[in-house]
Write a protein that holds these residues in place. Structure first.
Motif, PDB file in Angstrom:
ATOM      1  N   LYS A  70     -11.887  -0.737 -30.771  1.00  0.00           N
ATOM      2  CA  LYS A  70     -11.958   0.102 -31.973  1.00  0.00           C
ATOM      3  C   LYS A  70     -12.416  -0.760 -33.140  1.00  0.00           C
ATOM      4  O   LYS A  70     -11.875  -1.851 -33.343  1.00  0.00           O
ATOM      5  CB  LYS A  70     -10.588   0.690 -32.314  1.00  0.00           C
ATOM      6  N   LEU A  71     -13.375  -0.239 -33.909  1.00  0.00           N
ATOM      7  CA  LEU A  71     -13.771  -0.962 -35.115  1.00  0.00           C
ATOM      8  C   LEU A  71     -12.672  -0.776 -36.153  1.00  0.00           C
ATOM      9  O   LEU A  71     -12.244   0.348 -36.411  1.00  0.00           O
ATOM     10  CB  LEU A  71     -15.095  -0.419 -35.654  1.00  0.00           C
ATOM     11  N   TYR A  80      -3.391  -6.348 -42.275  1.00  0.00           N
ATOM     12  CA  TYR A  80      -3.149  -5.184 -41.414  1.00  0.00           C
ATOM     13  C   TYR A  80      -4.496  -4.653 -40.918  1.00  0.00           C
ATOM     14  O   TYR A  80      -5.488  -4.704 -41.649  1.00  0.00           O
ATOM     15  CB  TYR A  80      -2.416  -4.080 -42.179  1.00  0.00           C
ATOM     16  N   LYS A  81      -4.489  -4.154 -39.694  1.00  0.00           N
ATOM     17  CA  LYS A  81      -5.727  -3.628 -39.088  1.00  0.00           C
ATOM     18  C   LYS A  81      -5.683  -2.099 -39.107  1.00  0.00           C
ATOM     19  O   LYS A  81      -4.681  -1.500 -38.691  1.00  0.00           O
ATOM     20  CB  LYS A  81      -5.863  -4.065 -37.629  1.00  0.00           C
ATOM     21  N   ILE A  82      -6.787  -1.509 -39.535  1.00  0.00           N
ATOM     22  CA  ILE A  82      -6.869  -0.045 -39.647  1.00  0.00           C
ATOM     23  C   ILE A  82      -8.169   0.410 -38.996  1.00  0.00           C
ATOM     24  O   ILE A  82      -9.248  -0.072 -39.364  1.00  0.00           O
ATOM     25  CB  ILE A  82      -6.854   0.381 -41.133  1.00  0.00           C
ATOM     26  N   SER A  83      -8.078   1.317 -38.042  1.00  0.00           N
ATOM     27  CA  SER A  83      -9.311   1.750 -37.379  1.00  0.00           C
ATOM     28  C   SER A  83     -10.167   2.570 -38.346  1.00  0.00           C
ATOM     29  O   SER A  83      -9.649   3.387 -39.120  1.00  0.00           O
ATOM     30  CB  SER A  83      -8.998   2.550 -36.113  1.00  0.00           C
ATOM     31  N   LEU A  84     -11.465   2.305 -38.297  1.00  0.00           N
ATOM     32  CA  LEU A  84     -12.374   2.971 -39.233  1.00  0.00           C
ATOM     33  C   LEU A  84     -12.499   4.460 -38.931  1.00  0.00           C
ATOM     34  O   LEU A  84     -12.587   5.274 -39.841  1.00  0.00           O
ATOM     35  CB  LEU A  84     -13.773   2.343 -39.145  1.00  0.00           C
ATOM     36  N   ALA A  85     -12.517   4.810 -37.689  1.00  0.00           N
ATOM     37  CA  ALA A  85     -12.782   6.198 -37.316  1.00  0.00           C
ATOM     38  C   ALA A  85     -11.573   7.110 -37.540  1.00  0.00           C
ATOM     39  O   ALA A  85     -11.736   8.267 -37.931  1.00  0.00           O
ATOM     40  CB  ALA A  85     -13.235   6.270 -35.866  1.00  0.00           C
ATOM     41  N   GLU A  86     -10.374   6.569 -37.293  1.00  0.00           N
ATOM     42  CA  GLU A  86      -9.189   7.435 -37.308  1.00  0.00           C
ATOM     43  C   GLU A  86      -8.181   7.104 -38.406  1.00  0.00           C
ATOM     44  O   GLU A  86      -7.313   7.914 -38.696  1.00  0.00           O
ATOM     45  CB  GLU A  86      -8.442   7.308 -35.962  1.00  0.00           C
TER      46      GLU A  86
END
Ligand code: FES
Length: 151
Positions: A70-71, A80-86
């Motif tokens: 996931k990007l 913190y990591k946050i998915s771009l799509a969702e």
């Protein structure tokens, strides 16, 4: 707000020219009183609330990494990591079978993402209407903005 709204819902906003937004890669913009960051990455536009759900860090300068296929944008403040799509918050847990290959888990949707549409070289954002509370909503509220000292 768009003068010429090509969408029936009337909730899409012209945010700029594709060429300019693609060149700048990240753009911070107010869309109907919401702070939104527009991201152009590998030929695709994404839009999400600009301030990170965790503690309001600006995602404008976050790096983008692929995590678990996931990007994700990595918030510069606490990583913190946050998915771009969702807008999913991802976190790492140790992998007992292979220490070099961490396992990633989802905290669920934490950052509100918005739809981006291109029409004739123009880029439009349709604000998310996902019902209920999403954590990044806090930094769009009066209280959250006051905390960040933004108006
Ligand atoms: Fe984004 Fe803490 S504010 S990770």
């Amino acid at each position: 707000m768009s003068e010429k709204d090509p969408f029936e819902s009337g909730k899409s906003f012209l945010v700029g020219k594709k060429e300019e937004l693609a060149e700048s890669k990240r753009t911070s913009i107010m869309v109907a009183d919401r702070f939104v960051v527009i991201i152009y990455h590998q030929g695709v536009f994404y839009a999400m609330d600009q301030h990170c759900y965790h503690a309001g860090g600006s995602l404008l300068d976050g790096d983008i990494e692929e995590i678990d296929n996931k990007l994700c944008i990595v918030c510069p403040k606490h990583k913190y990591k946050i998915s771009l799509a969702e807008g999913e918050g991802l976190y790492k847990i140790p992998n007992s079978k292979d220490k070099d290959q961490p396992c990633w888990r989802s905290k669920g949707i934490k950052q509100r993402v918005h739809k981006v549409t291109e029409v004739d070289g123009n880029v439009y954002v349709t604000l998310s209407e996902t019902p209920g509370w999403i954590d990044s909503d806090y930094y769009q509220s009066e209280k959250g903005r006051a905390e960040l000292k933004i108006e």
